[in-house]
Design a protein around this motif. Sequence first.
Motif: not given
Lengths: 228, 118
Positions: B27-35, B65-69, B71-80, B95-100
């Motif tokens: 069972x492997x978890x591969x982040x989107x950013x690892x292409x 999926x890659x998610x970013x946060x 650090x200025x306004x704490x907006x959290x979004x999914x990277x497309x 900051x990359x919070x997931x996807x790596x």
Amino acid sequence: MHRIRVRVVEDALDANNTIARANRADFDRHGVTVVNLMSAPGSGKTSLLERLLAGGLAGSRVGVLEGDVQGSLDADRLASLHVPVTQLNTDPGFGGECHLDANMVRSALPELPLDEIDLLMIENVGNLVCPAEFRVGEDVRVMVSSVTEGEDKPLKYPLMFRTCDLVLVNKIDLLPHLDVDLDRFLSNLDLVHPDVPRMLVSAKTGEGVDGWRDWLAEIVARPAAVPA
Amino acid sequence: MHELSVASAIIDTAARHAGGRRVTAVYVRAGQLRQVVPESLAFYFEHVARDTLCEGARLELELVPARLLCEACEHDWKLDEAVFRCPRCGAREVRVTSGEELEVESIEIEEGACIASA
């Protein structure tokens, strides 16, 4: 047969990273700063190294580790510049690995004149994907992207562009002959890796190479980080 | 090419944790950013697994999926697309919070059948 699920939760590249840290500790012990030089094939890594080495590096002694799938064409070119060049071929691997990994660099350590150099330039295999995944024990990562590769490369290879500490934009002497939009390349770079240091260079004319030389001299002068 | 290296790394990691027993699934978890291209990874996985404890094992790949946060306004979004800048306030400090991830999460092994020393 009874099957059980075993929790692992380990980065698949942990083994590589462990060896990379060991390499780094060995380099640090010898006072050698290490640069991992990466790019697509044909971006001009070897030509830039030739330019750099021909002009010397202000008192720093430089060695080169050449990574290639096969042959020693690049090493032969650099050897004429009177710097120690060590060739590393990835060919014995699975059909020739497309990148250097920490273990390959480790295997080359006995051949490297670490006591006689201050800076080791590791020229990785030309590839914009795999080398980004594999740390080899470097202090910094420099990537070369030539203007002939087009403006969209940072968006297509974010892993590579995000992982480097300096981007050398090479072949700028060709700009008058190309339709490529340099500003668009740089703004794409900023989207993927905001504010990453970048330098416009030409291995052909030598333009900008002094700036790279100064950047490297500063990296060499930096005290080695205490290994964690 | 990239997937070949990744497949080898996954198999080495799985085999190291198998304690000499046959691995039936990884069972492997591969982040989107690892292409990682799933079909390509599956192809190489099967190939590289031959003559190892993972021969014939199933590769269960979870793409994260890659998610970013911001650090200025704490907006959290999914990277497309590969834009590492806050879409709300424009800040570059994100900051990359997931996807790596590139992680072997677990393995399934056959209990009691040790076929090689660990």
